[in-house]
Design a protein around this motif. Sequence first.
Motif, PDB file in Angstrom:
ATOM      1  N   ARG A  45     -51.960 -47.054  30.897  1.00 38.83           N
ATOM      2  CA  ARG A  45     -52.842 -47.080  29.728  1.00 38.83           C
ATOM      3  C   ARG A  45     -53.788 -45.886  29.760  1.00 38.83           C
ATOM      4  NH1 ARG A  45     -56.766 -52.030  29.017  1.00 38.83           N
ATOM      5  NH2 ARG A  45     -57.639 -51.062  30.853  1.00 38.83           N
ATOM      6  N   ASN A  46     -54.341 -45.598  30.931  1.00 38.22           N
ATOM      7  CA  ASN A  46     -55.257 -44.458  31.053  1.00 38.22           C
ATOM      8  C   ASN A  46     -54.567 -43.144  30.686  1.00 38.22           C
ATOM      9  OD1 ASN A  46     -57.341 -46.098  31.817  1.00 38.22           O
ATOM     10  ND2 ASN A  46     -57.162 -45.651  33.988  1.00 38.22           N
ATOM     11  N   ASP A  47     -53.292 -43.026  31.000  1.00 38.57           N
ATOM     12  CA  ASP A  47     -52.552 -41.813  30.661  1.00 38.57           C
ATOM     13  C   ASP A  47     -52.299 -41.692  29.156  1.00 38.57           C
ATOM     14  OD1 ASP A  47     -52.510 -41.199  33.350  1.00 38.57           O
ATOM     15  OD2 ASP A  47     -50.435 -41.868  33.652  1.00 38.57           O
ATOM     16  N   LEU A  48     -52.182 -42.820  28.464  1.00 36.94           N
ATOM     17  CA  LEU A  48     -51.924 -42.798  27.016  1.00 36.94           C
ATOM     18  C   LEU A  48     -53.182 -42.548  26.185  1.00 36.94           C
ATOM     19  CD1 LEU A  48     -49.499 -45.844  26.759  1.00 36.94           C
ATOM     20  CD2 LEU A  48     -48.898 -43.449  26.383  1.00 36.94           C
ATOM     21  N   ILE A  49     -54.339 -42.912  26.719  1.00 32.27           N
ATOM     22  CA  ILE A  49     -55.578 -42.855  25.936  1.00 32.27           C
ATOM     23  C   ILE A  49     -55.927 -41.450  25.452  1.00 32.27           C
ATOM     24  CG2 ILE A  49     -58.087 -43.155  26.099  1.00 32.27           C
ATOM     25  CD1 ILE A  49     -57.485 -45.793  27.594  1.00 32.27           C
ATOM     26  N   GLU A  63     -66.144 -40.676  13.583  1.00 30.60           N
ATOM     27  CA  GLU A  63     -66.073 -41.781  14.550  1.00 30.60           C
ATOM     28  C   GLU A  63     -66.178 -41.281  15.985  1.00 30.60           C
ATOM     29  OE1 GLU A  63     -66.188 -44.628  13.243  1.00 30.60           O
ATOM     30  OE2 GLU A  63     -65.457 -44.270  11.228  1.00 30.60           O
ATOM     31  N   GLN A  64     -66.917 -40.216  16.200  1.00 32.99           N
ATOM     32  CA  GLN A  64     -67.007 -39.617  17.528  1.00 32.99           C
ATOM     33  C   GLN A  64     -67.605 -40.569  18.567  1.00 32.99           C
ATOM     34  OE1 GLN A  64     -65.620 -36.736  18.546  1.00 32.99           O
ATOM     35  NE2 GLN A  64     -64.755 -36.766  16.497  1.00 32.99           N
ATOM     36  N   THR A  68     -65.831 -41.310  22.025  1.00 30.57           N
ATOM     37  CA  THR A  68     -66.551 -40.973  23.255  1.00 30.57           C
ATOM     38  C   THR A  68     -66.639 -42.194  24.168  1.00 30.57           C
ATOM     39  OG1 THR A  68     -67.832 -39.295  22.083  1.00 30.57           O
ATOM     40  CG2 THR A  68     -68.721 -40.077  24.177  1.00 30.57           C
ATOM     41  N   LYS A  69     -66.903 -43.363  23.593  1.00 27.69           N
ATOM     42  CA  LYS A  69     -67.007 -44.594  24.374  1.00 27.69           C
ATOM     43  C   LYS A  69     -65.678 -44.909  25.073  1.00 27.69           C
ATOM     44  CE  LYS A  69     -68.248 -49.462  23.901  1.00 27.69           C
ATOM     45  NZ  LYS A  69     -68.597 -50.540  22.985  1.00 27.69           N
ATOM     46  N   VAL A  70     -64.580 -44.727  24.351  1.00 26.18           N
ATOM     47  CA  VAL A  70     -63.266 -44.997  24.935  1.00 26.18           C
ATOM     48  C   VAL A  70     -62.998 -44.050  26.095  1.00 26.18           C
ATOM     49  CG1 VAL A  70     -60.779 -44.854  24.497  1.00 26.18           C
ATOM     50  CG2 VAL A  70     -62.261 -46.032  22.876  1.00 26.18           C
ATOM     51  N   ILE A  71     -63.281 -42.776  25.909  1.00 29.41           N
ATOM     52  CA  ILE A  71     -63.050 -41.794  26.970  1.00 29.41           C
ATOM     53  C   ILE A  71     -63.944 -42.080  28.173  1.00 29.41           C
ATOM     54  CG2 ILE A  71     -63.367 -39.352  27.578  1.00 29.41           C
ATOM     55  CD1 ILE A  71     -60.773 -39.943  26.112  1.00 29.41           C
ATOM     56  N   GLU A  72     -65.214 -42.440  27.920  1.00 27.28           N
ATOM     57  CA  GLU A  72     -66.120 -42.752  29.032  1.00 27.28           C
ATOM     58  C   GLU A  72     -65.607 -43.936  29.843  1.00 27.28           C
ATOM     59  OE1 GLU A  72     -69.957 -43.333  27.253  1.00 27.28           O
ATOM     60  OE2 GLU A  72     -70.280 -41.180  26.980  1.00 27.28           O
ATOM     61  N   ILE A 103     -60.575 -48.647  17.943  1.00 28.18           N
ATOM     62  CA  ILE A 103     -59.829 -47.468  17.473  1.00 28.18           C
ATOM     63  C   ILE A 103     -58.691 -47.898  16.553  1.00 28.18           C
ATOM     64  CG2 ILE A 103     -58.200 -45.683  18.206  1.00 28.18           C
ATOM     65  CD1 ILE A 103     -60.026 -44.954  20.413  1.00 28.18           C
ATOM     66  N   PHE A 104     -58.003 -48.963  16.930  1.00 28.36           N
ATOM     67  CA  PHE A 104     -56.910 -49.425  16.082  1.00 28.36           C
ATOM     68  C   PHE A 104     -57.444 -49.918  14.734  1.00 28.36           C
ATOM     69  CE2 PHE A 104     -54.502 -50.390  20.212  1.00 28.36           C
ATOM     70  CZ  PHE A 104     -53.988 -49.113  20.247  1.00 28.36           C
ATOM     71  N   ALA A 105     -58.619 -50.482  14.741  1.00 30.34           N
ATOM     72  CA  ALA A 105     -59.230 -50.927  13.487  1.00 30.34           C
ATOM     73  C   ALA A 105     -59.600 -49.736  12.612  1.00 30.34           C
ATOM     74  CB  ALA A 105     -60.462 -51.784  13.777  1.00 30.34           C
ATOM     75  N   LEU A 106     -59.892 -48.598  13.218  1.00 29.80           N
ATOM     76  CA  LEU A 106     -60.207 -47.391  12.445  1.00 29.80           C
ATOM     77  C   LEU A 106     -59.062 -46.994  11.522  1.00 29.80           C
ATOM     78  CD1 LEU A 106     -61.828 -44.977  15.072  1.00 29.80           C
ATOM     79  CD2 LEU A 106     -62.972 -46.136  13.187  1.00 29.80           C
TER      80      LEU A 106
END
Length: 185
Positions: A45-49, A63-64, A68-72, A103-106
């Motif tokens: 999952r980490n590789d796909l993000i 939606e930065q 940013t939250k997802v990457i953190e 993100i999917f909701a975006l």
Amino acid sequence: MTKWIILALIVMIVVWGIAAYNDLIRLKNWVKEAWSQIDVQLQRRNDLIPNLVETVKGYAKHEQDTLTKVIEMRNKLTDMSGTATPEETMEVSNQLSGALKTIFALSESYPDLKANTNFLNLQEELTNTENKIAYSRQLFNSTVAKYNIKVQTIPTNLVAKMAGFQEEKLLETPEAAREVPSVKF
């Protein structure tokens, strides 16, 4: 004759002790293997993000904060790899899963993103990975339960105590995930 009976009993007890010890070792290794399966799926999952975030960036410039939250969280989970307890790892993983849902909701707000083939493929891959993580968690808990039963029950618990085997913790659902969502019409 009595000496032979006593000797036979001692041999049987020793053989049983060895068998019980080997069984505990086998189960302990299965617990490690089950955790390893979770770890593999978390890494997948980490590789796909990053690919998902890059795809979304092009469409959802406003939606930065979400990205940013997802990457953190992804980076935190990667940094924890190998040093954190399973409970700590799964806590961060659950937070990351929630952020990915955002993100999917975006995609609902950005029709071009929703139609993007790369986004759809990544979404499907991440959904499959989340399902594999859920299955791996179930396997881990099942394996831990079998191991803990051996550690706790008589007579194997005697060997477990002498050899220093400790109970393992089950992965539990966080309190926030147990709350029933409110549905309003």
